[in-house]
Design an enzyme around this catalytic site. Sequence first.
Site, short mmCIF file in Angstrom:
data_model
loop_
_atom_site.label_atom_id
_atom_site.label_comp_id
_atom_site.label_asym_id
_atom_site.label_seq_id
_atom_site.Cartn_x
_atom_site.Cartn_y
_atom_site.Cartn_z
N LEU A 102 42.75 40.26 48.45
CA LEU A 102 44.93 39.77 48.95
C LEU A 102 45.52 40.57 47.79
O LEU A 102 44.95 40.36 47.12
CB LEU A 102 45.22 38.13 49.01
CG LEU A 102 44.27 37.54 50.42
CD1 LEU A 102 44.30 36.32 50.51
CD2 LEU A 102 45.01 38.08 51.47
N PRO A 103 46.94 40.88 48.01
CA PRO A 103 47.58 41.37 46.80
C PRO A 103 47.73 40.62 45.52
O PRO A 103 47.16 41.23 45.19
CB PRO A 103 48.57 41.60 47.80
CG PRO A 103 48.65 41.14 48.76
CD PRO A 103 47.58 40.55 49.03
N THR A 141 42.16 41.37 42.53
CA THR A 141 42.80 41.13 41.37
C THR A 141 43.37 40.65 41.07
O THR A 141 44.76 40.71 41.58
CB THR A 141 43.51 43.03 41.02
OG1 THR A 141 41.80 43.34 41.07
CG2 THR A 141 43.23 42.52 39.33
N LYS A 220 38.11 42.79 34.48
CA LYS A 220 38.65 43.89 35.08
C LYS A 220 40.04 43.66 34.46
O LYS A 220 40.25 44.54 34.32
CB LYS A 220 38.42 43.35 36.24
CG LYS A 220 39.79 43.99 36.74
CD LYS A 220 39.51 44.40 38.08
CE LYS A 220 40.27 45.28 38.84
NZ LYS A 220 40.17 46.96 39.75
N LYS A 295 51.23 46.51 38.54
CA LYS A 295 50.45 44.97 38.09
C LYS A 295 49.90 44.72 37.58
O LYS A 295 49.32 43.44 37.12
CB LYS A 295 50.20 44.57 40.13
CG LYS A 295 49.72 44.04 40.12
CD LYS A 295 48.76 43.38 41.71
CE LYS A 295 47.84 43.31 41.29
NZ LYS A 295 47.11 43.25 42.46
#
Length: 346
Positions: A102-103, A141, A220, A295
């Site tokens: 998901l975003p 992320t 990450k 983001k």
Amino acid sequence: MKTTVRLWRRPVLAQRRAFSSSARRLDNYAFIGLGQMGYQMARNLQAKLPPSDIIRVFDINKAAADKLVQEMASQQAGGASAQVAQSAADAARDADTLITCLPEPKHVKSTYDAILSVYGSVQKEDMGTQFKSRLFIDCSTIDPTSSREVANAVSTALPNGVGNFVDAPMSGGVVGATAGTLTFMLGAPESLLGRIEPILLRMGKRVLHCGPQGAGLSAKLANNYLLAIENIATAEAMNLGVKWGLDPKVLASVINVSTGKCWPSEINNPVPGVVETAPASRDYAGGFGIGLMRKDLKLAILAAKEAGAELPLADKASEVYEAAESEERCKGRDFSVVYRWLGGKE
Ligand code: NAD
């Protein structure tokens, strides 16, 4: 906290399981979030599962789920049986492995709220017997703190090891998701690796176990922070050299055998024509979107503040990406478009 990164292990378990001739129980999978990455990942997972398994997919964009299930059904080489779920809770109901892609943190939190509502009506003491153990793999992320909040919510709703939430953000982009060559950075207890790795290796080629839950996201975000800075510095250095009269190909060839070498200089060079396969050579189309970079940088800054780590370059880098993204000529393009924003010669 564990700091060593145990590198990729061969997908021995995945192979053994797929070719086993002994009777095995049916496995139920659910996949939620069928965007640029999730659509391709779910497709690869389904294609590599045996026909006796079931995968149920859900996205708030129902057209994406319908299209994916149609595509899965038309595959000649079998794969798991595929169904469209009507909601996140519906997808989760029978799934023993659920994957989300998901975003942003708010989408992950609200989706897991909906998923966990499924278990609300079950008596805690019945959970061990009513449910097979549930594995939740979040590939989004997001920031490690939000991820830990969701992990806590899962362990509250599904106690006694009945539910486990792990983070497995990935790198490799849409190209890697389509080809099934993603790299996953996994935050999970050692005891679950044997169960998680074969699943991820159906969608990627490498699983890097970074430590306990949350550690995959920390790794990450640290990597993407470095990339954010390197990308701007490469665009600045290339622009500087060109303004001084250097041929950009000559400058890149010097940097790429010298100490300034990095992924943006060598593979993703921001000057059109220097690397034919780089997004810069096709008007910055495709690649890693500038919005996603902005983001990830925001998430890294948030996580750094919580950890008390100084990032003196971060605010300036954020300003650069925000300013570039606000201009029509840069919006929606690969993040190396910062070179264009700087006024670089194209
Ligand atoms: P995307 O925006 O293309 O897809 C997200 C999907 O989630 C959409 O289909 C959307 O409809 C769906 N969605 C949103 N809210 C939902 C909800 N509540 N329930 C169900 N579905 C919902 O994003 P993407 O590019 O696929 O990226 C997904 C994640 O992977 C992000 O966190 C991103 O940062 C990360 N990521 C992306 C890339 C990349 O190159 N695109 C690379 C690495 C990591």
